[in-house]
Motif scaffolding. Structure first.
Motif, short mmCIF file in Angstrom:
data_model
loop_
_atom_site.label_atom_id
_atom_site.label_comp_id
_atom_site.label_asym_id
_atom_site.label_seq_id
_atom_site.Cartn_x
_atom_site.Cartn_y
_atom_site.Cartn_z
N THR A 114 -12.89 7.87 55.92
CA THR A 114 -13.14 8.21 55.27
C THR A 114 -13.84 9.98 54.56
O THR A 114 -13.19 9.37 53.65
N SER A 115 -13.38 10.27 55.91
CA SER A 115 -13.02 11.99 55.28
C SER A 115 -12.56 12.74 56.03
O SER A 115 -11.60 13.92 55.34
N HIS A 116 -11.47 12.39 57.24
CA HIS A 116 -10.00 13.28 57.57
C HIS A 116 -8.56 12.99 57.91
O HIS A 116 -8.14 13.14 58.93
N VAL A 117 -8.68 11.44 57.22
CA VAL A 117 -7.32 11.03 56.90
C VAL A 117 -6.50 10.97 55.66
O VAL A 117 -7.41 10.24 54.48
N TYR A 118 -5.08 11.18 55.36
CA TYR A 118 -4.73 10.54 54.10
C TYR A 118 -4.30 9.65 54.32
O TYR A 118 -3.91 8.94 54.68
N ALA A 119 -3.95 8.92 52.80
CA ALA A 119 -3.94 7.94 52.50
C ALA A 119 -4.93 6.85 53.25
O ALA A 119 -4.40 6.17 54.00
N PRO A 120 -6.27 6.65 53.30
CA PRO A 120 -6.81 5.60 53.93
C PRO A 120 -6.73 4.33 53.55
O PRO A 120 -6.68 3.92 54.15
#
Length: 311
Positions: A114-120
């Motif tokens: 949700t908050s720390h990944v690109y292209a979730p």
């Protein structure tokens, strides 16, 4: 000084048109819910009642209804002396550990995605793939991965210097944990998606206020995220435990209950008893035991939710 009091106006009498509209709405409601109610009645309620009656009989469905013989509580007395049934019931309770373990992994992944990944969205699809795939296909892939001699998992362990890697599904000591790992993997996608939806419903103002007050990410998770996700956790816990007790296809395809009944569960044992050994009455008594256990666990969860679920 004289004051006037305004009396409430009486309700208008329903006209013929409004009554017709209400009857039409009621008819449409019955029309749309009727098939579902009929399905529940025919495929759920009637079989449950019939199974309850059969649990007190000694009967095989291939002999016809005229061969039904009532034997009281003999089936239940026999169940508690049946080593295979007790082993299956014990395996069911051990497999319950997979539910909180999978939920914990899903919660951690949901926070990260949700908050720390690109292209979730890509990660959601990746983790949800086992859920939308055929159980048979997933089980076959798992069998190949954990093959004792040719599987890549043991190949990797051998490359690391492990002389005698586990035989996984062929070893009674490792077979049940292997099945539990696969269950966690399959159910991870559903828990992940639901947790992500729950996290997105938490107001951002709470995190902003906590950041201004100097709260760390761990403190924000402990004081904001986790408490506000307890309704989601409760839902996943209840549905996960019920689904865990209903495990059948995975055990049937992956291990067929073996080796030495180490992965047998109650539903699989019931299937073997009813459709292989042709003891329908005895299998029905297993159903009743399972029903009572699931009902009791769900009831305890409902009673206990008031102490840890924040609505």
């Amino acid at each position: 000084m004289k004051t006037s009091v305004t009396l409430p106006q009486s309700r208008e009498k329903p006209t013929a048109g409004s009554r017709k509209r209400k009857r039409l709405e009621a008819g449409m409601g019955y029309l749309f819910t009727g098939p579902m109610l009929l399905g529940v009645l025919v495929f759920t309620l009637i079989p449950m009642i019939f199974s309850f009656v059969l649990s007190f009989t000694k009967w095989s469905f291939v002999t016809g209804f005229d061969k039904i013989r009532f034997n009281g509580f003999d089936n239940f007395r026999q169940l508690f002396q049946d080593e295979v049934f007790l082993k299956s019931l014990g395996n069911n309770f051990i497999m319950l550990l997979a539910v909180p373990a999978g939920m914990g992994i899903a919660l951690i992944l949901a926070v990260i995605i949700t908050s720390h990944v690109y292209a979730p969205g890509a990660f959601k699809v990746i983790y949800f793939m086992p859920q939308i795939s055929s159980v048979v296909a997933v089980a076959v892939v798992w069998q190949v991965l954990f093959h004792p001699s040719y599987g890549p998992v043991n190949g990797f362990l051998s490359a690391l210097g492990v002389d005698h890697p586990p035989k996984w599904l062929a070893d009674p000591s490792y077979a049940l944990p292997s099945v539990m790992l696969l269950m966690i993997w399959i159910d991870l996608g559903v828990s992940l998606i639901i947790y992500i939806a729950g996290i997105k419903n938490i107001p951002a103002d709470l995190y902003e206020a906590a950041t201004i007050d100097g709260a760390s990410k761990l403190a924000q998770f402990r004081s904001i995220t986790f408490p506000l996700l307890t309704p989601t956790t409760f839902f996943l816990l209840v549905t996960g435990i019920i689904g865990n007790f209903k495990s059948f296809a995975l055990v049937k395809v992956l291990t067929d209950g073996g080796p030495a009944h180490s992965t047998s569960v109650v539903v699989y044992d019931m299937y073997q008893t009813a459709f292989v050994d042709l003891q329908t009455g005895y299998a029905s008594s297993m159903v009743m035991i399972l029903f009572v256990i699931v009902l009791a666990i769900t009831g305890l969860q409902w009673l206990g939710q008031r102490y840890w679920v924040n609505y």
